[in-house]
Design an enzyme around this catalytic site. Structure first.
Site, short mmCIF file in Angstrom:
data_model
loop_
_atom_site.label_atom_id
_atom_site.label_comp_id
_atom_site.label_asym_id
_atom_site.label_seq_id
_atom_site.Cartn_x
_atom_site.Cartn_y
_atom_site.Cartn_z
N SER A 119 0.83 -1.21 0.00
CA SER A 119 0.00 0.00 0.00
C SER A 119 0.86 1.25 0.00
CB SER A 119 -0.94 -0.01 1.20
OG SER A 119 -0.22 -0.26 2.37
N HIS A 140 -2.32 -3.14 -6.46
CA HIS A 140 -2.85 -2.78 -5.13
C HIS A 140 -4.37 -2.95 -5.09
CE1 HIS A 140 -3.28 0.57 -1.85
NE2 HIS A 140 -3.31 -0.65 -1.33
N GLU A 152 -5.27 -0.50 -8.11
CA GLU A 152 -4.31 0.54 -8.48
C GLU A 152 -3.12 -0.20 -9.09
OE1 GLU A 152 -3.15 2.65 -4.86
OE2 GLU A 152 -3.33 4.58 -5.84
N ASN A 190 -3.62 6.14 -1.01
CA ASN A 190 -3.24 6.50 0.36
C ASN A 190 -2.68 7.91 0.48
OD1 ASN A 190 -4.11 4.27 1.85
ND2 ASN A 190 -2.49 3.06 0.93
N1 CAA Z 1 -16.38 -10.74 0.95
C1 CAA Z 1 -17.38 -10.83 0.05
N2 CAA Z 1 -18.45 -9.98 0.08
C2 CAA Z 1 -18.49 -9.05 1.07
C3 CAA Z 1 -17.48 -8.91 2.03
C4 CAA Z 1 -16.39 -9.81 1.94
N3 CAA Z 1 -15.37 -9.73 2.80
N4 CAA Z 1 -17.81 -7.89 2.86
C5 CAA Z 1 -18.97 -7.39 2.44
N5 CAA Z 1 -19.41 -8.09 1.35
C6 CAA Z 1 -20.56 -7.82 0.53
C7 CAA Z 1 -21.85 -8.07 1.22
O1 CAA Z 1 -22.26 -9.40 1.04
C8 CAA Z 1 -22.79 -7.08 0.54
O2 CAA Z 1 -23.24 -7.57 -0.71
P1 CAA Z 1 -24.58 -6.98 -1.43
O3 CAA Z 1 -24.28 -5.56 -1.79
O4 CAA Z 1 -24.76 -7.88 -2.62
O5 CAA Z 1 -25.66 -7.09 -0.39
C9 CAA Z 1 -21.91 -5.89 0.25
O6 CAA Z 1 -20.57 -6.39 0.27
C10 CAA Z 1 -22.10 -4.84 1.29
O7 CAA Z 1 -21.87 -5.43 2.57
P2 CAA Z 1 -22.80 -5.22 3.84
O8 CAA Z 1 -24.21 -4.93 3.43
O9 CAA Z 1 -22.56 -6.33 4.81
O10 CAA Z 1 -22.16 -3.97 4.55
P3 CAA Z 1 -22.01 -2.52 4.05
O11 CAA Z 1 -23.09 -2.10 3.11
O12 CAA Z 1 -21.78 -1.76 5.28
O13 CAA Z 1 -20.68 -2.55 3.18
C11 CAA Z 1 -18.35 -2.36 2.92
C12 CAA Z 1 -19.47 -3.00 3.71
C13 CAA Z 1 -18.36 -2.93 1.51
C14 CAA Z 1 -17.08 -2.74 3.62
C15 CAA Z 1 -18.59 -0.81 2.87
O14 CAA Z 1 -18.79 -0.31 4.16
C16 CAA Z 1 -17.44 -0.07 2.24
O15 CAA Z 1 -17.34 0.02 1.03
N6 CAA Z 1 -16.58 0.55 3.09
C17 CAA Z 1 -15.39 1.26 2.65
C18 CAA Z 1 -14.29 0.27 2.40
C19 CAA Z 1 -13.03 0.93 1.96
O16 CAA Z 1 -12.88 2.13 1.87
N7 CAA Z 1 -12.04 0.08 1.67
C20 CAA Z 1 -10.74 0.53 1.28
C21 CAA Z 1 -9.85 0.56 2.48
S1 CAA Z 1 -8.24 1.15 2.08
C22 CAA Z 1 -7.43 -0.22 1.51
O17 CAA Z 1 -7.92 -1.31 1.48
C23 CAA Z 1 -6.08 -0.02 0.96
C24 CAA Z 1 -5.00 0.49 1.78
O18 CAA Z 1 -3.92 0.57 1.24
C25 CAA Z 1 -5.09 0.89 3.20
#
Ligand code: CAA
Length: 282
Positions: A119, A140, A152, A190
């Site tokens: 990252s 990424h 990315e 990031n």
């Molecule tokens: N595997 C498979 N499917 C998953 C999952 C997983 N681990 N987690 C969630 N899902 C699916 C759910 O089944 C659901 O599917 P549907 O839309 O078909 O119903 C969907 O994703 C949404 O999940 P939930 O309804 O349970 O929960 P939510 O609506 O609160 O969404 C989330 C959860 C997708 C995590 C959402 O909150 C989100 O997009 N959050 C932001 C995440 C983000 O910003 N990630 C990037 C982080 S930074 C990074 O990763 C890189 C770095 O370098 C630090």
């Protein structure tokens, strides 16, 4: 080269998610980690997340079974030797990645691309550890990997156009959207996200608002799915601190200094969701 067999190094949150999407996409996957217990935990997460996709009718139960059959777990890195492509998703420490990249460079056929899910660590530096700098690239992914559409794709200084094109096409095969970025501390994701999170932590520290209020502002005012402090807990506060430090060192601008409250919380072992406590309790 036709890519069929993919080696994934690291079975943690990112590594198991990456193994999940490659296996779901029809590739054979060799998932490698240093301990059997890490592999078992990673595989259990893959099963849970595939079940979630079956429950949501995104894939069938047969798709799940065949994806699982395509995953082999190993602790012996030499078993990756016949893979056609590698994604490294080990711990975000340069020393750890140094050892891995040097070893992979010896182990893998010379035309195999070595991609890193880092990252924030420089792709140019990782490439320089090998005799194949043109074949080292950043790939990424974002957490949760099975859900987030972005990959990315980061070009190191020496990354060849052919390597870039191969990885771009591979991301599309995984039903992801590749976005091209040049190598710079924090890349784009990031570089922009972490100062937002860090500033939100300053706002907590200075008593501008509670974590709940700050998160509400971003969820309701900017349509973010998670507010910045919930997201910080989700990413891990130690990871946020480490990325801020990479940008502080690499870009030399004091605006990237990690907030003192972030440092204090990491020192206390309050790392977010994974430790049970961060800005919220889990
Ligand atoms: N595997 C498979 N499917 C998953 C999952 C997983 N681990 N987690 C969630 N899902 C699916 C759910 O089944 C659901 O599917 P549907 O839309 O078909 O119903 C969907 O994703 C949404 O999940 P939930 O309804 O349970 O929960 P939510 O609506 O609160 O969404 C989330 C959860 C997708 C995590 C959402 O909150 C989100 O997009 N959050 C932001 C995440 C983000 O910003 N990630 C990037 C982080 S930074 C990074 O990763 C890189 C770095 O370098 C630090």
């Amino acid at each position: 080269m036709q890519i069929q067999k993919v080696g994934v190094i690291g079975a943690g949150t990112m590594g198991n998610g990456i193994a999940h999407v490659f296996a779901r996409g029809g590739f054979s996957v060799i998932l490698c980690d240093v301990e059997q217990a890490f592999l078992e935990r990673g595989l259990a997460t893959i099963i849970k997340n595939l079940d979630r996709e079956v429950a949501k009718n995104k894939i069938t139960a047969e798709d799940k079974d065949s994806a699982l059959k395509r995953i082999t777990t190993v602790t012996d890195r030499s078993r990756l030797a016949d893979c056609d492509f590698i994604v490294e998703a080990a711990t975000e420490k340069f020393e750890i990645k140094t050892e891995i990249f040097r070893d992979l460079d010896q182990l893998m056929k010379p035309d195999v691309i070595l991609a890193s899910n880092t990252s924030s660590i420089s792709i140019t530096k990782l490439a320089a550890l090998t005799k194949r700098p043109g074949k080292v690239i950043g790939m990424h992914f974002f957490n949760p990997v099975p859900v987030m559409k972005l990959v990315e794709v980061i070009r190191g200084l020496a990354t060849s156009q052919e390597t870039f094109e191969t990885v771009r096409k591979l991301a599309v095969k995984l039903e992801k959207t590749p976005v091209e970025v040049n190598d710079a501390p924090g890349f784009v994701s990031n570089r922009v996200l972490m100062p937002l999170i860090n500033e939100a932590i300053y706002a907590v520290m200075e008593g501008v608002a509670t974590p709940e209020a700050i998160d509400e502002v971003f969820k309701l005012g900017m349509a973010h799915p998670m507010g910045p402090l919930t997201l910080a807990d989700f990413i891990g506060l130690d990871v946020c601190r480490d990325i801020m430090r990479v940008m502080q060192e690499g870009l030399g601008d004091p605006k990237y200094r990690p907030c003192p409250l972030l440092l204090k919380m990491v020192d206390a072992g309050w790392l977010g969701r994974k430790s049970g406590r961060g800005f919220y309790q889990y």
